[in-house]
Design a protein around this motif. Structure first.
Motif, PDB file in Angstrom:
ATOM      1  N   UNK A  28       0.884  -1.030   0.021  1.00 42.42           N
ATOM      2  CA  UNK A  28      -0.046   0.079   0.051  1.00 42.42           C
ATOM      3  C   UNK A  28       0.730   1.388   0.099  1.00 42.42           C
ATOM      4  N   UNK A  29       0.494   2.297  -0.636  1.00 43.33           N
ATOM      5  CA  UNK A  29       1.121   3.618  -0.361  1.00 43.33           C
ATOM      6  C   UNK A  29       0.559   4.503   0.407  1.00 43.33           C
ATOM      7  N   UNK A  30       1.277   4.885   1.285  1.00 36.01           N
ATOM      8  CA  UNK A  30       1.004   5.671   2.466  1.00 36.01           C
ATOM      9  C   UNK A  30       1.755   7.119   2.399  1.00 36.01           C
ATOM     10  N   UNK A  31       0.617   7.928   2.479  1.00 29.43           N
ATOM     11  CA  UNK A  31       1.211   9.315   2.403  1.00 29.43           C
ATOM     12  C   UNK A  31       1.273  10.099   3.919  1.00 29.43           C
ATOM     13  N   UNK A  32       2.453  10.464   4.133  1.00 24.53           N
ATOM     14  CA  UNK A  32       2.497  10.908   5.432  1.00 24.53           C
ATOM     15  C   UNK A  32       2.886  12.518   5.600  1.00 24.53           C
ATOM     16  N   UNK A  33       1.889  13.272   5.832  1.00 22.98           N
ATOM     17  CA  UNK A  33       2.072  14.725   5.913  1.00 22.98           C
ATOM     18  C   UNK A  33       2.563  15.238   7.282  1.00 22.98           C
ATOM     19  N   UNK A  34       3.983  15.810   7.024  1.00 15.02           N
ATOM     20  CA  UNK A  34       4.574  16.358   8.226  1.00 15.02           C
ATOM     21  C   UNK A  34       4.049  17.496   9.028  1.00 15.02           C
TER      22      UNK A  34
ATOM     23  N   UNK B 177       4.426  16.529   2.405  1.00 19.09           N
ATOM     24  CA  UNK B 177       4.351  15.014   2.777  1.00 19.09           C
ATOM     25  C   UNK B 177       5.501  14.397   2.270  1.00 19.09           C
ATOM     26  N   UNK B 178       5.496  13.135   2.957  1.00 22.02           N
ATOM     27  CA  UNK B 178       6.306  12.215   2.427  1.00 22.02           C
ATOM     28  C   UNK B 178       5.844  10.916   1.833  1.00 22.02           C
ATOM     29  N   UNK B 179       6.038   9.967   1.086  1.00 19.59           N
ATOM     30  CA  UNK B 179       5.361   8.806   0.677  1.00 19.59           C
ATOM     31  C   UNK B 179       6.105   7.607   1.032  1.00 19.59           C
TER      32      UNK B 179
END
Ligand code: GLA
Length: 379
Positions: free
Chosen positions: A203-209, A335-337
């Motif tokens: 799964x692709x997870x987006x991590x908004x800092x 964001x990071x991915x």
């Protein structure tokens, strides 16, 4: 309540009838290929299940009247008298109308209601989503055929020349052309694109800092200028045309900063092509390694990361469920991915979020994303 339902209900409330059509256009996350688009290179984004939705009905004049649920704000403008006003969400709608008319499209006005759930400023292309949803809306009222590359270019033109952000083509292209379950390898010189499947069981997870880019335009334009200077030095139209061999043979003549900027773009193009190849083989481990290397290159050579972003990426990479992680989008915040083993994604989200909060005191937003279709008429 879904956004589809929200725009439909609000439309009925405001105009007393059901909308004639509903359109949507997605935000995006880029898996790899950063700052390569304006170097005529390769990008590998996917459209995500966060989008801008518009419910609308055509008018029989050349007025556009539109209400934004997100901004709780109404706007109205005439297609024969387009004028820029100080920055507001509606400038993206107007900018697309301007770009379409400039290209010779004859437009009909509409009444509409807009809503979106692409977070703003997170590097997930909320503006491209609004531009492409607007292009779709005009497509419905004005009856012209849909071409993803043509509409993407007009969306980019609106952003460059009406809004004043000098972006490349990636965001508009993926918002126009995305496909369910797939990323798209886009050649930003020809706008040819190929569907690339996501590796199985990932799964692709987006991590908004929760950090936002500050003076992004000037830093972005500075990177563009450095890339152009490097291409000129190598005597080619764009850095896309410089191979690693050419770079190694002649890089010593460049100043140190320009050399690192060029090295990022040249190695990133190679990583992006390789990423598409390993994805076709379903090799999540290899893709994760390329994402990690991409982050290091953005951090050290292109210098578009920041400490909170590096921390987020480090925490994501360190979690056993992750194959790899990197910053995504323009940089300087957002964001990071990460590419994550599907069966343990819940634990990944909890632990990385918690550790990030402890390390920075910031509250991240984390989204597990699905790859969706690009701009479409949904009803
Ligand atoms: C922003 C721009 C894109 C692209 C990325 C960096 O998102 O809008 O065109 O240049 O930055 O890859």
């Amino acid at each position: 309540m879904s956004l589809h339902q929200q725009v439909t209900d609000e439309f009925e409330r405001r105009y007393g009838v059901k909308p004639q059509a509903v359109v949507r256009a997605p935000g995006r996350v880029n898996l790899i290929g950063e700052h390569t688009d304006y170097n005529d290179g390769f990008v590998l984004p996917m459209a995500i299940n966060r989008a801008t939705w518009i419910a609308l009905r055509p008018r029989n004049d050349r007025v556009v009247r539109v209400y934004s649920i997100e901004f709780k704000d109404a706007a109205e403008f005439e297609l024969d008298r387009l004028e820029k006003t100080p920055s507001r969400w509606v400038e993206y709608v107007k900018g697309v109308a301007w770009a379409l008319q400039n290209a010779g499209y004859v437009l009909t006005g509409w009444d509409g209601v807009i809503a979106g759930d692409v977070p703003i400023g997170a590097g997930l292309s909320s503006s491209a989503a609004l531009e492409l949803a607007t292009a779709r809306a005009f497509g419905v009222t004005s009856g012209f055929p849909w071409s993803a590359p043509i509409m993407a270019k007009l969306g980019q033109k609106a952003e460059n020349q009406w809004v004043g952000m000098n972006c490349g083509i990636m965001d508009q292209m993926i918002s126009a052309a995305g496909k369910d379950g797939h990323a798209l390898l886009i050649d930003c010189r020809t706008l040819d694109s190929q569907l690339v499947p996501l590796p199985p069981n990932t799964l692709v997870v987006v991590l908004d800092t929760a950090t936002r880019r500050g003076l992004v335009d000037s830093a972005y334009n500075e990177r563009r200028a450095q890339c152009e200077a490097a291409a000129q030095y190598f005597g080619v139209p764009a850095l896309r045309d410089v191979t690693m061999e050419m770079f190694e043979a002649r890089a010593a003549g460049l100043d140190e900063v320009t050399r690192r900027r060029a090295r990022h773009v040249i190695t990133e193009n190679a990583r992006t092509l390789e990423a598409a190849e390993v994805m076709r083989r379903g090799d999540a481990v290899a893709l994760g390694k390329l994402m990690d290397a991409s982050h290091a290159s953005m951090r050290d050579d292109f210098e578009i990361s920041r400490p909170e972003m590096d921390k987020m990426v480090e925490l994501a990479q360190a979690h056993p469920a992750s194959y790899g992680a990197r910053m995504t989008g323009g940089g300087f915040g957002g964001a990071a991915v990460a590419l994550v083993r599907a069966e343990v994604v819940g634990e990944f989200v909890t632990i990385v979020g918690e550790r990030y909060r402890q390390a920075t005191g910031l509250k991240p937003a984390i989204y597990v994303c699905e790859a969706t279709n690009g701009a479409e008429v949904v009803g």
